[in-house]
Design an enzyme around this catalytic site. Structure first.
Site, PDB file in Angstrom:
ATOM      1  CG  LEU A  74      -1.958  -1.163   1.224  1.00 46.24           C
ATOM      2  CD1 LEU A  74      -2.851  -1.083   2.447  1.00 46.24           C
ATOM      3  CD2 LEU A  74      -2.792  -1.197  -0.053  1.00 46.24           C
ATOM      4  CG  HIS A 139      -1.453  -7.007  22.200  1.00 43.07           C
ATOM      5  ND1 HIS A 139      -1.847  -7.395  20.939  1.00 43.07           N
ATOM      6  CD2 HIS A 139      -0.137  -6.696  22.113  1.00 43.07           C
ATOM      7  CE1 HIS A 139      -0.817  -7.327  20.117  1.00 43.07           C
ATOM      8  NE2 HIS A 139       0.233  -6.902  20.798  1.00 43.07           N
ATOM      9  CG  ASP A 170      -8.099  -9.549  20.201  1.00 41.83           C
ATOM     10  OD1 ASP A 170      -8.079  -8.317  20.353  1.00 41.83           O
ATOM     11  OD2 ASP A 170      -7.080 -10.249  20.206  1.00 41.83           O
TER      12      ASP A 170
END
Length: 394
Positions: A74, A139, A170
């Protein structure tokens, strides 16, 4: 035709949150292309075991189910131009970079909606796009800690810290909530023709997991110290809402909160004198110690058989390998055989999509492709020549 067969999604996410959300949508018919960066392997591909025929991990093969895979640099202007061409058709974008990254690449919402005003653009991040922590890395363990949920994991006292052995933020915060947000945005677009930007914070999304305690704290501005109130009411700290070791060092879960379930529990344990429930308030610690002693008298299998036909909310505690072999999981078809993407005559077992639909059930066409497998196919589909494809893939 799947329920979501009209949806076309470009997925720039890795690891677990975004890929899980788009896998659920792909199972229901959405056309999903997973876009990854060359030389930056997804960490999910390092979790053993590896499926040799595919050259990818079992986890990666699951999360990439029903999707195609592209590799694009990208930072290459030609690749950015290809993405802008793609979003004219693939009008849902999911990305999971730190805030600002997609803007620096020229692929942010404001830029891409110039190519397609109906674009739905979902950004998944730890703390969201705004606020003092927006740019901080994190996280799952950090989001669970900050959300107030970690101190409640032990289930007995908020003074003991327990780390969940599953990725709450998550999965629930990133995967499930993002899928729901995307579908809500699609519904709005169907009504109005307008796309929109979705700012999904994994920390925000798990705050409702503390909803019962959180509602009380917000109302009284006081944490229920020691959770004494919960002992009496019989939720997390009550002896009739707990886990007990069995004779063979395994465990049974007990959730006998309602009076009829508690009475059935006591009857089965040989404690008919407690069936009226008065012991709950009178001496909960005696009740807990007695339950501990009782459950140690038999093996898990014996208790499971005893409670099989008893409405007491008592069930065995299983590990994952035991779970997949249970009659309930098999009856619900929650383990499915999925053809390998590159060798359809071979299959691998995977956890199924939990959404059950009568007219448009989930489909399991293939596992994940190896990273980048579909790059040239997709670029040719948008009309690029061989020379242009070569430029894009630099």
């Amino acid at each position: 035709m799947g329920a979501l067969s009209s949806l076309k999604i470009l997925d720039f996410s890795t690891l677990l949150p975004g890929p899980l959300a788009t896998m659920f949508l792909a199972d229901l018919g959405a056309d999903v292309i997973s876009v990854s960066a060359p030389g930056k392997p997804d960490l999910m591909n390092f979790f053993p075991p590896i499926i040799d025929e595919l050259g990818v991990s079992a986890s990666f093969a699951w999360l990439g189910r029903n999707k195609r895979s592209m590799e694009l640099n990208l930072k290459n202007p030609a690749a950015v131009a290809a993405v802008k061409k793609l979003v004219k058709e693939y009008d849902i974008v999911v990305e999971q970079f730190r805030p600002g990254v997609m803007k620096r690449l020229g692929l942010d919402y404001e830029t891409l909606k110039q190519e397609n005003p109906a674009l739905i653009y979902c950004s998944i991040s730890g703390y969201g796009q705004t606020g003092p922590m927006a740019m901080k890395p994190g996280h799952d363990i950090n989001y669970v800690a900050l959300s107030g949920n970690m101190l409640m994991m032990d289930g007995k006292t908020p003074q003991k810290v327990s780390i969940p052995n599953f990725h709450l933020a998550d999965i629930a915060g990133g995967g499930y909530m993002s899928a729901m947000a995307i579908l809500a945005a699609v519904h709005y677009r169907d009504m109005t023709g307008k796309g929109q930007y979705l700012d999904m914070s994994m920390m925000d999304s798990i705050l409702p997991f503390a909803c019962i305690e959180g509602a009380g704290v917000l109302a009284a501005r006081k944490y229920p110290q020691g959770w004494q109130g919960l002992t009496v009411s019989g939720t997390q700290n009550g002896p009739h809402y707990d886990v007990y070791e069995t004779k063979d060092h395994k465990y049974m879960s007990v959730g006998a909160l309602e009076p009829k379930f508690f009475a059935a529990l006591c009857q089965t344990l040989g404690l008919p004198e407690w069936m009226d429930g008065k012991i709950i308030k009178k001496d909960p610690e005696l009740m807990r110690e007695t339950f501990r002693a009782k459950f140690l008298e038999k093996t898990r299998a014996e208790w499971t058989q005893l409670f099989r036909t008893v409405d007491a909310c008592v069930e065995p505690v299983y590990d994952i390998s035991e779970m997949v072999e249970t009659e309930q999981v098999k009856a619900r078809e929650m383990v499915v055989s999925v053809p390998l993407a590159t060798q359809e005559e071979k299959t691998v077992e995977q956890i199924a999509n939990p959404i059950k639909m009568s007219e448009t059930p989930a489909q399991y066409k293939h596992t994940a492709y190896p990273t980048g497998y579909s790059t040239q196919e997709v670029l040719k589909w948008i009309g690029l020549t061989d020379q242009e494809i070569e430029e894009v893939m630099k």
